[in-house]
Design a protein around this motif. Sequence first.
Motif, PDB file in Angstrom:
ATOM      1  N   LEU A 167      36.691  13.799  49.360  1.00 35.59           N
ATOM      2  CA  LEU A 167      35.974  12.594  49.779  1.00 35.59           C
ATOM      3  C   LEU A 167      35.867  12.520  51.300  1.00 35.59           C
ATOM      4  CD1 LEU A 167      37.586   9.992  47.340  1.00 35.59           C
ATOM      5  CD2 LEU A 167      35.349  11.087  47.138  1.00 35.59           C
ATOM      6  N   ILE A 168      36.943  12.892  51.977  1.00 36.14           N
ATOM      7  CA  ILE A 168      36.930  12.899  53.445  1.00 36.14           C
ATOM      8  C   ILE A 168      36.000  14.002  53.958  1.00 36.14           C
ATOM      9  CG2 ILE A 168      38.366  13.204  55.504  1.00 36.14           C
ATOM     10  CD1 ILE A 168      40.695  12.047  53.910  1.00 36.14           C
ATOM     11  N   ASN A 169      36.072  15.169  53.312  1.00 31.93           N
ATOM     12  CA  ASN A 169      35.200  16.268  53.717  1.00 31.93           C
ATOM     13  C   ASN A 169      33.732  15.915  53.499  1.00 31.93           C
ATOM     14  OD1 ASN A 169      37.417  17.850  54.400  1.00 31.93           O
ATOM     15  ND2 ASN A 169      37.568  18.725  52.344  1.00 31.93           N
ATOM     16  N   ALA A 170      33.448  15.218  52.394  1.00 32.62           N
ATOM     17  CA  ALA A 170      32.061  14.807  52.124  1.00 32.62           C
ATOM     18  C   ALA A 170      31.576  13.831  53.183  1.00 32.62           C
ATOM     19  CB  ALA A 170      31.977  14.178  50.738  1.00 32.62           C
ATOM     20  N   SER A 171      32.448  12.942  53.602  1.00 31.91           N
ATOM     21  CA  SER A 171      32.078  11.987  54.659  1.00 31.91           C
ATOM     22  C   SER A 171      31.752  12.720  55.957  1.00 31.91           C
ATOM     23  CB  SER A 171      33.216  10.991  54.874  1.00 31.91           C
ATOM     24  OG  SER A 171      32.933  10.124  55.943  1.00 31.91           O
ATOM     25  N   ARG A 172      32.573  13.704  56.303  1.00 32.21           N
ATOM     26  CA  ARG A 172      32.321  14.477  57.521  1.00 32.21           C
ATOM     27  C   ARG A 172      31.012  15.268  57.399  1.00 32.21           C
ATOM     28  NH1 ARG A 172      37.496  15.359  59.841  1.00 32.21           N
ATOM     29  NH2 ARG A 172      38.518  13.308  59.872  1.00 32.21           N
ATOM     30  N   ASP A 173      30.770  15.856  56.223  1.00 32.17           N
ATOM     31  CA  ASP A 173      29.552  16.647  56.013  1.00 32.17           C
ATOM     32  C   ASP A 173      28.294  15.794  56.115  1.00 32.17           C
ATOM     33  OD1 ASP A 173      31.093  18.885  55.661  1.00 32.17           O
ATOM     34  OD2 ASP A 173      31.086  18.761  53.462  1.00 32.17           O
ATOM     35  N   LEU A 174      28.428  14.508  55.769  1.00 27.88           N
ATOM     36  CA  LEU A 174      27.279  13.610  55.840  1.00 27.88           C
ATOM     37  C   LEU A 174      27.065  13.045  57.242  1.00 27.88           C
ATOM     38  CD1 LEU A 174      27.758  11.702  52.458  1.00 27.88           C
ATOM     39  CD2 LEU A 174      25.967  13.356  53.013  1.00 27.88           C
ATOM     40  N   GLY A 175      27.860  13.489  58.185  1.00 24.11           N
ATOM     41  CA  GLY A 175      27.634  13.112  59.576  1.00 24.11           C
ATOM     42  C   GLY A 175      28.471  11.952  60.084  1.00 24.11           C
ATOM     43  N   ALA A 176      29.418  11.484  59.288  1.00 26.03           N
ATOM     44  CA  ALA A 176      30.256  10.375  59.736  1.00 26.03           C
ATOM     45  C   ALA A 176      31.270  10.854  60.760  1.00 26.03           C
ATOM     46  CB  ALA A 176      30.975   9.741  58.548  1.00 26.03           C
ATOM     47  N   SER A 177      31.523  10.024  61.752  1.00 27.70           N
ATOM     48  CA  SER A 177      32.541  10.355  62.749  1.00 27.70           C
ATOM     49  C   SER A 177      33.932  10.128  62.151  1.00 27.70           C
ATOM     50  CB  SER A 177      32.361   9.477  63.989  1.00 27.70           C
ATOM     51  OG  SER A 177      32.570   8.102  63.670  1.00 27.70           O
ATOM     52  N   ALA A 178      34.959  10.534  62.895  1.00 31.83           N
ATOM     53  CA  ALA A 178      36.334  10.349  62.420  1.00 31.83           C
ATOM     54  C   ALA A 178      36.644   8.874  62.217  1.00 31.83           C
ATOM     55  CB  ALA A 178      37.313  10.969  63.408  1.00 31.83           C
ATOM     56  N   TRP A 179      36.164   8.020  63.127  1.00 32.08           N
ATOM     57  CA  TRP A 179      36.391   6.581  63.011  1.00 32.08           C
ATOM     58  C   TRP A 179      35.645   5.999  61.815  1.00 32.08           C
ATOM     59  CZ3 TRP A 179      39.242   2.604  63.590  1.00 32.08           C
ATOM     60  CH2 TRP A 179      38.716   1.313  63.526  1.00 32.08           C
ATOM     61  N   GLN A 180      34.397   6.422  61.606  1.00 38.08           N
ATOM     62  CA  GLN A 180      33.612   5.931  60.464  1.00 38.08           C
ATOM     63  C   GLN A 180      34.245   6.364  59.151  1.00 38.08           C
ATOM     64  OE1 GLN A 180      29.830   7.625  61.667  1.00 38.08           O
ATOM     65  NE2 GLN A 180      28.998   5.597  62.154  1.00 38.08           N
ATOM     66  N   THR A 181      34.748   7.583  59.115  1.00 37.27           N
ATOM     67  CA  THR A 181      35.431   8.064  57.906  1.00 37.27           C
ATOM     68  C   THR A 181      36.675   7.243  57.627  1.00 37.27           C
ATOM     69  OG1 THR A 181      34.625  10.315  58.278  1.00 37.27           O
ATOM     70  CG2 THR A 181      36.533  10.062  56.828  1.00 37.27           C
ATOM     71  N   PHE A 182      37.419   6.963  58.675  1.00 35.76           N
ATOM     72  CA  PHE A 182      38.634   6.154  58.518  1.00 35.76           C
ATOM     73  C   PHE A 182      38.298   4.744  58.048  1.00 35.76           C
ATOM     74  CE2 PHE A 182      41.671   3.126  60.364  1.00 35.76           C
ATOM     75  CZ  PHE A 182      42.854   3.575  59.779  1.00 35.76           C
ATOM     76  N   LYS A 183      37.276   4.147  58.660  1.00 31.93           N
ATOM     77  CA  LYS A 183      36.922   2.760  58.382  1.00 31.93           C
ATOM     78  C   LYS A 183      36.279   2.590  57.004  1.00 31.93           C
ATOM     79  CE  LYS A 183      34.098  -1.044  60.214  1.00 31.93           C
ATOM     80  NZ  LYS A 183      33.153  -1.451  61.287  1.00 31.93           N
ATOM     81  N   ARG A 184      35.386   3.509  56.629  1.00 31.25           N
ATOM     82  CA  ARG A 184      34.587   3.329  55.410  1.00 31.25           C
ATOM     83  C   ARG A 184      35.118   4.090  54.199  1.00 31.25           C
ATOM     84  NH1 ARG A 184      29.753   0.875  56.383  1.00 31.25           N
ATOM     85  NH2 ARG A 184      29.138   0.629  58.570  1.00 31.25           N
ATOM     86  N   VAL A 185      36.022   5.034  54.412  1.00 29.41           N
ATOM     87  CA  VAL A 185      36.534   5.825  53.287  1.00 29.41           C
ATOM     88  C   VAL A 185      38.041   5.622  53.110  1.00 29.41           C
ATOM     89  CG1 VAL A 185      36.802   8.143  52.315  1.00 29.41           C
ATOM     90  CG2 VAL A 185      34.722   7.554  53.573  1.00 29.41           C
ATOM     91  N   ILE A 186      38.796   5.901  54.169  1.00 34.54           N
ATOM     92  CA  ILE A 186      40.255   5.886  54.041  1.00 34.54           C
ATOM     93  C   ILE A 186      40.798   4.483  53.842  1.00 34.54           C
ATOM     94  CG2 ILE A 186      42.412   6.412  55.232  1.00 34.54           C
ATOM     95  CD1 ILE A 186      41.001   8.742  56.584  1.00 34.54           C
ATOM     96  N   VAL A 187      40.373   3.533  54.692  1.00 33.80           N
ATOM     97  CA  VAL A 187      40.896   2.162  54.589  1.00 33.80           C
ATOM     98  C   VAL A 187      40.599   1.527  53.229  1.00 33.80           C
ATOM     99  CG1 VAL A 187      40.715  -0.171  55.514  1.00 33.80           C
ATOM    100  CG2 VAL A 187      40.928   1.761  57.076  1.00 33.80           C
ATOM    101  N   PRO A 188      39.348   1.575  52.718  1.00 31.27           N
ATOM    102  CA  PRO A 188      39.099   0.975  51.389  1.00 31.27           C
ATOM    103  C   PRO A 188      39.923   1.617  50.275  1.00 31.27           C
ATOM    104  CG  PRO A 188      37.029   1.331  52.543  1.00 31.27           C
ATOM    105  CD  PRO A 188      38.088   2.016  53.350  1.00 31.27           C
ATOM    106  N   LEU A 189      40.137   2.935  50.356  1.00 38.74           N
ATOM    107  CA  LEU A 189      40.890   3.621  49.304  1.00 38.74           C
ATOM    108  C   LEU A 189      42.386   3.335  49.379  1.00 38.74           C
ATOM    109  CD1 LEU A 189      39.109   7.114  49.251  1.00 38.74           C
ATOM    110  CD2 LEU A 189      38.930   5.281  47.554  1.00 38.74           C
ATOM    111  N   THR A 190      42.860   2.883  50.525  1.00 37.70           N
ATOM    112  CA  THR A 190      44.288   2.585  50.663  1.00 37.70           C
ATOM    113  C   THR A 190      44.594   1.089  50.522  1.00 37.70           C
ATOM    114  OG1 THR A 190      44.012   2.488  53.082  1.00 37.70           O
ATOM    115  CG2 THR A 190      44.762   4.570  52.130  1.00 37.70           C
ATOM    116  N   MET A 191      43.577   0.287  50.239  1.00 34.52           N
ATOM    117  CA  MET A 191      43.809  -1.144  50.092  1.00 34.52           C
ATOM    118  C   MET A 191      44.789  -1.493  48.965  1.00 34.52           C
ATOM    119  SD  MET A 191      42.635  -2.771  52.535  1.00 34.52           S
ATOM    120  CE  MET A 191      42.994  -4.396  51.873  1.00 34.52           C
ATOM    121  N   PRO A 192      44.772  -0.775  47.816  1.00 36.00           N
ATOM    122  CA  PRO A 192      45.798  -1.066  46.796  1.00 36.00           C
ATOM    123  C   PRO A 192      47.217  -0.914  47.337  1.00 36.00           C
ATOM    124  CG  PRO A 192      44.046   0.253  45.836  1.00 36.00           C
ATOM    125  CD  PRO A 192      43.783   0.203  47.315  1.00 36.00           C
TER     126      PRO A 192
END
Length: 269
Positions: A167-192
Amino acid sequence: MQKKSFFMVPYLAWIALFVVAPMALILYQSLFDITGHFTFSNYTSYLESTTYLKMTFNSIWYAFLITFFTLLISYPTAYLLNRLKNKRLWLLLIILPTWINLLLKTYAFIGLFSQNGSVNDFLRFVGAGSHQILFTDFSFIFVASYIEIPFMILPIFNSLDEINPSLINASRDLGASAWQTFKRVIVPLTMPGVKSGFQAVFIPSLSLFMITRLIGGNRVITLGTAIEEHFLVTQNWGMGSTIGVILIIAMFVVMFLTRERKSKGGQSR
């Protein structure tokens, strides 16, 4: 099916004896005054007393501050641990302090923060002079946060560890920066994990009394200290039980607000 039901018996017996029964006894005791007469006056006194309402606000406020600072430290720590090579070993080192008795850790901080303690010795050494650190809001929040940190780090660490790297690799491949990946992928997935950590820290922090007494002194007054006072000093078990019922209700409210919400399709939001 019968075998499964058989193994449920010890679990249900444990819940009935050590969860349901104590709460029922607290509720029952809250309906009696100090003379042993049945009454609802304890609840009336609680709701009409500005002192108890102030204690309630203080308890919620201190619990929020403890949870906030714990989360502020725990999330970056869990994130860093998850990226280390021997992350399980480092996690174990963070969890190790939980094996030490709470009272021993509290007395250790009394020695550190006292007028002749190590912290003031260091401040005098650097020319900052001696300061009153013990029996302050700062010392109470600091010690409580230190003790609660492992209970916040663990669920967040587990949530980070369960994230699929694709999921992180897909975010990077789609052009997201490290901050965007953290904000839109990692943080929502760690909310539980964040919600579980919030429950594990906020709920116990509502009813702290030993750390409140030993570290905060008389400056920090919460519902936990009020319960201790009613049960051990005034012997007004009814009022102490009433405050206990209020804390139990608060616990269920927090659990409801931080529960996992699922969409109609069964996927967590």
